[in-house]
Design an enzyme around this catalytic site. Structure first.
Site, short mmCIF file in Angstrom:
data_model
loop_
_atom_site.label_atom_id
_atom_site.label_comp_id
_atom_site.label_asym_id
_atom_site.label_seq_id
_atom_site.Cartn_x
_atom_site.Cartn_y
_atom_site.Cartn_z
N GLY A 13 0.85 -1.20 0.00
CA GLY A 13 0.00 0.00 0.00
C GLY A 13 0.88 1.24 0.00
N GLY A 18 1.29 4.68 3.80
CA GLY A 18 2.43 3.79 3.53
C GLY A 18 3.65 4.52 2.99
CB THR A 95 -17.32 3.68 4.90
OG1 THR A 95 -16.53 4.51 5.76
CG2 THR A 95 -18.61 3.31 5.60
CB CYS A 277 -8.83 9.32 9.34
SG CYS A 277 -7.49 8.44 8.56
#
Ligand code: UDX
Ligand code: UDX
Length: 460
Positions: A13, A18, A95, A277
């Protein structure tokens, strides 16, 4: 002389989490070989080019220093898994948009597929580190999948959530408030924890490296984001009361923030929080609470997201009301599209909701952002491949403002503070309005130029 093999780390990632995190490890621990892999070949090509795929102040220099030495970007996921002692998993966990838990639960399909890929290609014992934000108990799922497919290979799974904020990622990584490592309290788990502690100890003071059990670490990440977002929704709720009563929200925030028990940070009222987030993690927390039969706790945290949605719509509603209850066919200049300054990230940006609400009122919306490309803006507001002649993107704030009835500041880019508002006023339709969704402008000065002004939690 005995020479020890170099420790090898790989990260699956190559995104906002990352990429910068691995670049910092490579910088601070030059003896560790770091390889960042991603299935997205274009993204990896960008990491290997002059123009990195993400904009983050200071990141270019760090990558330039270590790339080709002990920092590598590649699409060879299988090879990197085989070579690595420690594998970080930093794939996205959006989500869920379908099925059970849609709109709330995290979609773990990428996490699961990575776990299966690791099990299939690993040829020796590995430490797997969850970097992605995930629901509590995901480590157990990863362990389960690994164990069922491991062909006798031993894996240890650690949780090591990332707390960096975009725009300040390099400083956050360089001097983190804390590094959190969760692992199993077994001899194997303790050894894996020690190994990861050693990696961070190259530059992070030991007393800032906290070790916990797996579940505490996983939950702490969700709770940290929920608490931060809750402070913003709390001050935003008060901003509405300030507008009604004549109080000034910045003065209130300053007064309460001086109380050392409250503290001054994350009390800046705004058009609403965005980013990949906060909303996702709170909804995830809400889902967990519901799953474990705690509806009161779920409602409590859900209200943080509801307040944020309300704030975004309240801002757009204020614009419509001030412009004599109609923005139809009026040009509104939206300054800023990223979810905060110093990033090109637009995920969940308040600008998306504001633009959509204005378009629904038939306004002509002209957006300017210093870092977000025009296609990205159209894609976020309208959906993939769609176009709407009412939504345009300008190459500068001045061009966006030309002939506009109103300016709406949605992202707090520093350059918006330094614009020549006298010149902008002259180029706009009259009466000319400014809506400062970030409280960064000197509204009194703007009023002096002739603008009708409105901030968040302030009198016009
Ligand atoms: C992501 C999540 O959004 C966040 O919740 C989590 O805490 C960390 O990971 P970010 O780095 O911002 O954060 O995501 P993104 O920029 O989307 O990067 C994820 C990368 O993983 C993408 O480049 C994607 O191509 C890659 N990926 C995804 C894989 O390489 N393999 C997969 O199976 C899935
Ligand atoms: C957040 C957390 O801060 C970080 O620890 C975690 O790892 C990832 O999520 P990020 O989303 O990158 O980081 O940025 P952050 O600075 O937290 O801002 C989030 C949103 O809140 C932005 O839209 C920002 O403009 C808004 N915000 C922040 C406010 O409206 N007021 C504030 O006082 C602070």
């Amino acid at each position: 002389m005995i020479t020890f093999p170099r420790m090898k780390i790989c990260c699956i990632g190559a995104g906002y989490v990352g990429g910068p995190t691995m670049a910092m490890i490579a910088l601070k621990a030059p003896k560790i070989e770091v390889c960042v892999v991603d299935m997205n070949a274009a993204r990896i090509a960008a990491w290997n080019s002059k123009t990195l795929p993400i904009y983050e102040p200071g990141l270019d220099e760090v990558v330039k220093q270590r790339r080709g030495k002990n920092l590598h970007f590649s699409t060879d996921v299988h090879g990197a898994i085989q070579a690595a002692d420690i594998i970080f998993v930093a794939v996205n966990t959006p989500t869920k948009t379908y099925g059970v838990g849609a709109g709330r639960a995290a979609d773990l399909r990428f996490i699961e597929s990575v776990a299966r890929t690791i099990a299939e290609h690993a040829n020796g014992p590995k430490i797997i580190v969850e970097k992605s934000t995930i629901p509590v108990k995901t480590a157990e799922t990863i362990k389960d999948i690994l164990a069922a497919n491991a062909h006798g290979i031993k894996f240890e799974v650690l949780s090591n959530p990332e707390f960096l904020a975009e725009g300040t990622a390099i400083a956050d990584l360089q001097q983190p408030d804390r590094v959190l490592i969760g692992g199993e309290r077994t001899p194997g788990g303790e050894k894996a924890i020690r190994t990861l502690v050693e990696v961070y100890a190259h530059w992070v003071p030991r007393d800032r490296i906290i070790t916990t059990n797996l579940w505490s670490s996983e939950l702490s990440k969700l709770v940290a984001n929920a608490f931060l977002a809750q402070r913003i929704s709390s001050i935003n709720s008060i901003s509405a009361l300030c507008e009604a009563t004549g109080a000034d929200v910045d003065e209130v925030a300053n007064a309460i923030g001086k109380d050392s028990r409250i503290g001054p940070k994350f009390l800046k009222a705004s058009v609403g929080f965005g980013g990949s987030c906060f909303q996702k993690d709170i909804l995830n927390l809400v889902y967990l609470c519901e799953y474990f039969g705690l509806p009161e706790v779920a409602h409590y945290w859900e209200s943080v997201v509801k307040m944020n949605d309300w704030q975004k719509h309240r801002f757009a509603g204020k614009i419509v009301r001030a412009l004599f209850n109609t923005v139809a066919d009026k040009k509104i200049a939206v300054l800023g599209f990223a979810f905060k300054k110093d990033t090109n990230d637009t995920r969940e940006s308040a600008a998306i909701a504001v633009c959509r609400a204005l378009l629904a009122e038939q306004a002509h919306v002209v957006v300017y952002d210093p870092k977000v490309p025009a296609d990205e803006i159209r894609h976020e507001v309208l959906g993939n491949g769609k176009d709407d002649p009412r939504l345009t993107v300008a190459p500068s704030a001045y061009e966006a403002a030309e002939g506009a009835h109103a300016l709406a500041v949605v992202t707090e880019w520093d350059e918006f503070k330094k614009l020549d508002y006298k010149e902008i006023y002259a180029a706009m339709e009259k009466p000319a309005f400014v809506f400062d969704g970030r409280n960064i402008l000197d509204l009194a000065k703007l009023k002096g130029f002739g603008f009708r002004v409105s901030g968040i939690g302030k009198q016009g």
